[in-house]
Design a protein around this motif. Structure first.
Motif, PDB file in Angstrom:
ATOM      1  N   THR A  33     -66.332 -60.332  13.801  1.00  0.00           N
ATOM      2  CA  THR A  33     -66.402 -61.631  13.049  1.00  0.00           C
ATOM      3  C   THR A  33     -64.884 -61.913  13.034  1.00  0.00           C
ATOM      4  OG1 THR A  33     -67.149 -62.681  11.183  1.00  0.00           O
ATOM      5  CG2 THR A  33     -66.298 -60.430  10.758  1.00  0.00           C
ATOM      6  N   VAL A  34     -64.718 -63.505  12.873  1.00  0.00           N
ATOM      7  CA  VAL A  34     -63.464 -64.179  12.452  1.00  0.00           C
ATOM      8  C   VAL A  34     -63.312 -63.965  10.729  1.00  0.00           C
ATOM      9  CG1 VAL A  34     -62.164 -66.021  12.559  1.00  0.00           C
ATOM     10  CG2 VAL A  34     -63.604 -65.734  14.475  1.00  0.00           C
ATOM     11  N   VAL A  35     -61.960 -63.415  10.583  1.00  0.00           N
ATOM     12  CA  VAL A  35     -61.499 -63.528   9.330  1.00  0.00           C
ATOM     13  C   VAL A  35     -60.260 -64.152   9.103  1.00  0.00           C
ATOM     14  CG1 VAL A  35     -62.632 -61.209   8.584  1.00  0.00           C
ATOM     15  CG2 VAL A  35     -60.233 -61.238   9.549  1.00  0.00           C
ATOM     16  N   SER A  36     -60.085 -64.654   7.744  1.00  0.00           N
ATOM     17  CA  SER A  36     -58.980 -65.528   7.280  1.00  0.00           C
ATOM     18  C   SER A  36     -58.262 -65.294   6.176  1.00  0.00           C
ATOM     19  CB  SER A  36     -59.018 -66.885   7.767  1.00  0.00           C
ATOM     20  OG  SER A  36     -60.077 -67.348   7.023  1.00  0.00           O
ATOM     21  N   ASP A  37     -56.969 -65.513   5.825  1.00  0.00           N
ATOM     22  CA  ASP A  37     -56.468 -65.243   4.564  1.00  0.00           C
ATOM     23  C   ASP A  37     -55.274 -66.295   4.393  1.00  0.00           C
ATOM     24  OD1 ASP A  37     -55.988 -64.681   2.077  1.00  0.00           O
ATOM     25  OD2 ASP A  37     -55.432 -62.407   2.417  1.00  0.00           O
ATOM     26  N   LYS A  38     -55.079 -66.639   3.137  1.00  0.00           N
ATOM     27  CA  LYS A  38     -53.636 -67.637   3.252  1.00  0.00           C
ATOM     28  C   LYS A  38     -52.755 -66.543   2.207  1.00  0.00           C
ATOM     29  CE  LYS A  38     -52.602 -72.073   1.853  1.00  0.00           C
ATOM     30  NZ  LYS A  38     -53.188 -73.437   1.400  1.00  0.00           N
ATOM     31  N   VAL A  39     -51.535 -66.439   2.734  1.00  0.00           N
ATOM     32  CA  VAL A  39     -50.471 -65.812   1.680  1.00  0.00           C
ATOM     33  C   VAL A  39     -49.357 -66.668   1.696  1.00  0.00           C
ATOM     34  CG1 VAL A  39     -51.096 -63.553   2.662  1.00  0.00           C
ATOM     35  CG2 VAL A  39     -49.536 -64.914   3.881  1.00  0.00           C
ATOM     36  N   ARG A  40     -48.596 -66.336   0.638  1.00  0.00           N
ATOM     37  CA  ARG A  40     -47.175 -67.300   0.193  1.00  0.00           C
ATOM     38  C   ARG A  40     -45.944 -66.419   0.638  1.00  0.00           C
ATOM     39  NH1 ARG A  40     -47.066 -71.729  -1.992  1.00  0.00           N
ATOM     40  NH2 ARG A  40     -45.148 -71.578  -3.122  1.00  0.00           N
ATOM     41  N   GLY A  41     -45.104 -66.948   1.133  1.00  0.00           N
ATOM     42  CA  GLY A  41     -43.841 -66.258   1.296  1.00  0.00           C
ATOM     43  C   GLY A  41     -42.832 -67.406   1.495  1.00  0.00           C
ATOM     44  N   SER A  42     -41.597 -66.916   1.964  1.00  0.00           N
ATOM     45  CA  SER A  42     -40.355 -67.974   1.934  1.00  0.00           C
ATOM     46  C   SER A  42     -39.901 -67.731   3.502  1.00  0.00           C
ATOM     47  CB  SER A  42     -39.243 -67.593   1.062  1.00  0.00           C
ATOM     48  OG  SER A  42     -38.794 -66.395   1.314  1.00  0.00           O
ATOM     49  N   MET A  43     -39.245 -68.750   3.831  1.00  0.00           N
ATOM     50  CA  MET A  43     -38.342 -68.799   5.072  1.00  0.00           C
ATOM     51  C   MET A  43     -37.454 -67.532   5.205  1.00  0.00           C
ATOM     52  SD  MET A  43     -40.188 -71.362   6.384  1.00  0.00           S
ATOM     53  CE  MET A  43     -39.248 -71.692   7.723  1.00  0.00           C
ATOM     54  N   SER A  44     -37.282 -67.368   6.494  1.00  0.00           N
ATOM     55  CA  SER A  44     -36.467 -66.063   6.611  1.00  0.00           C
ATOM     56  C   SER A  44     -34.911 -66.835   6.321  1.00  0.00           C
ATOM     57  CB  SER A  44     -36.525 -65.358   7.734  1.00  0.00           C
ATOM     58  OG  SER A  44     -36.637 -66.198   8.993  1.00  0.00           O
ATOM     59  N   GLU A  45     -34.711 -67.863   6.552  1.00  0.00           N
ATOM     60  CA  GLU A  45     -33.488 -68.416   6.471  1.00  0.00           C
ATOM     61  C   GLU A  45     -33.211 -69.455   5.479  1.00  0.00           C
ATOM     62  OE1 GLU A  45     -32.238 -69.822  10.351  1.00  0.00           O
ATOM     63  OE2 GLU A  45     -32.808 -67.997  11.350  1.00  0.00           O
ATOM     64  N   TYR A  46     -31.843 -69.362   5.021  1.00  0.00           N
ATOM     65  CA  TYR A  46     -31.521 -70.520   3.951  1.00  0.00           C
ATOM     66  C   TYR A  46     -32.055 -71.929   4.440  1.00  0.00           C
ATOM     67  CZ  TYR A  46     -29.018 -73.356   0.581  1.00  0.00           C
ATOM     68  OH  TYR A  46     -28.517 -74.026  -0.586  1.00  0.00           O
ATOM     69  N   PRO A  47     -32.828 -72.689   3.451  1.00  0.00           N
ATOM     70  CA  PRO A  47     -32.917 -72.909   2.213  1.00  0.00           C
ATOM     71  C   PRO A  47     -34.224 -71.767   1.382  1.00  0.00           C
ATOM     72  CG  PRO A  47     -33.795 -74.770   3.074  1.00  0.00           C
ATOM     73  CD  PRO A  47     -33.505 -73.861   4.286  1.00  0.00           C
ATOM     74  N   TYR A  48     -34.542 -70.997   2.283  1.00  0.00           N
ATOM     75  CA  TYR A  48     -35.344 -69.963   1.533  1.00  0.00           C
ATOM     76  C   TYR A  48     -36.630 -70.716   0.856  1.00  0.00           C
ATOM     77  CZ  TYR A  48     -31.419 -66.910   2.330  1.00  0.00           C
ATOM     78  OH  TYR A  48     -30.398 -66.216   2.973  1.00  0.00           O
ATOM     79  N   SER A  49     -37.158 -71.737   1.225  1.00  0.00           N
ATOM     80  CA  SER A  49     -38.398 -72.419   0.440  1.00  0.00           C
ATOM     81  C   SER A  49     -39.354 -71.779   0.566  1.00  0.00           C
ATOM     82  CB  SER A  49     -38.368 -73.956   0.944  1.00  0.00           C
ATOM     83  OG  SER A  49     -38.629 -73.904   2.303  1.00  0.00           O
ATOM     84  N   ALA A  50     -40.284 -71.767  -0.449  1.00  0.00           N
ATOM     85  CA  ALA A  50     -41.468 -71.110  -0.441  1.00  0.00           C
ATOM     86  C   ALA A  50     -42.589 -72.065   0.205  1.00  0.00           C
ATOM     87  CB  ALA A  50     -42.023 -70.880  -1.859  1.00  0.00           C
ATOM     88  N   ARG A  51     -43.451 -71.277   1.142  1.00  0.00           N
ATOM     89  CA  ARG A  51     -44.443 -72.100   1.791  1.00  0.00           C
ATOM     90  C   ARG A  51     -45.727 -71.213   1.934  1.00  0.00           C
ATOM     91  NH1 ARG A  51     -43.436 -72.312   8.006  1.00  0.00           N
ATOM     92  NH2 ARG A  51     -45.644 -72.839   8.353  1.00  0.00           N
ATOM     93  N   SER A  52     -46.830 -71.453   2.624  1.00  0.00           N
ATOM     94  CA  SER A  52     -48.070 -70.894   2.610  1.00  0.00           C
ATOM     95  C   SER A  52     -48.138 -70.621   4.048  1.00  0.00           C
ATOM     96  CB  SER A  52     -49.229 -71.669   2.089  1.00  0.00           C
ATOM     97  OG  SER A  52     -49.123 -71.777   0.648  1.00  0.00           O
ATOM     98  N   PHE A  53     -48.757 -69.309   4.507  1.00  0.00           N
ATOM     99  CA  PHE A  53     -49.075 -69.008   5.623  1.00  0.00           C
ATOM    100  C   PHE A  53     -50.564 -68.797   5.768  1.00  0.00           C
ATOM    101  CE2 PHE A  53     -44.761 -68.190   5.034  1.00  0.00           C
ATOM    102  CZ  PHE A  53     -43.850 -68.564   6.086  1.00  0.00           C
ATOM    103  N   ASN A  54     -51.092 -69.146   6.933  1.00  0.00           N
ATOM    104  CA  ASN A  54     -52.502 -69.014   7.145  1.00  0.00           C
ATOM    105  C   ASN A  54     -52.687 -67.706   8.286  1.00  0.00           C
ATOM    106  OD1 ASN A  54     -53.910 -70.929   5.490  1.00  0.00           O
ATOM    107  ND2 ASN A  54     -53.296 -72.432   7.078  1.00  0.00           N
TER     108      ASN A  54
END
Length: 142
Positions: A33-54
């Motif tokens: 079955t297909v499963v999905s989730d959403k997590v929050r993290g930041s970019m690996s380089e400057y400006p390290y802004s937070a974003r969501s990843f599916n």
């Protein structure tokens, strides 16, 4: 065949389409079955802004889950077959009518779902003529 049964053809066709989609959604016969989730993290380089990843992936289904899904799929499949049989019976009935004009009117009305006005445009008659011919045919069938 009764007028009510003919009126039901379009509704049955819609339900068959819904059941077909439901079977595809269930992935009937698969064991993943297909499963999905959403997590929050930041970019690996400057400006390290937070974003969501599916995240999306496949997960192995448990035997109990597969069994339950297959039971539901079987019920939907059986209903799909039953409704298709009823639709085919109506098609056979309409195609078995000898009068070409009535057969065309019934096909346009009950299989294609056209209004009397639209049928009249195809056949070159007024909507009232279409309705009168149908009324006359219904009375002759009783």
């Amino acid at each position: 065949m009764k007028k009510a049964e003919l009126n039901e053809i379009l509704k049955l066709k819609k339900e068959v389409k819904q059941l077909s989609q439901k079977l595809q959604e269930l992935n009937y016969g698969d064991d993943e079955t297909v499963v999905s989730d959403k997590v929050r993290g930041s970019m690996s380089e400057y400006p390290y802004s937070a974003r969501s990843f599916n995240l999306v992936g496949l997960e192995q289904m448990s035997d109990k889950c597969i069994q339950k899904r297959n039971e539901i799929g079987k019920k939907i499949s059986d209903k799909y077959y039953e409704l298709n049989c009823r639709i085919n019976k109506a098609y056979d009935y309409i195609l078995g009518i000898d009068d070409s004009e009535i057969r065309q009117i019934l096909q346009y009305k009950y299989i294609d779902g056209l209004s009397s006005e639209e049928i009249g445009e195809y056949l070159g008659w007024t909507s009232r003529t279409i309705e009168r011919r149908l009324e006359k045919w219904y009375k002759s069938c009783r």
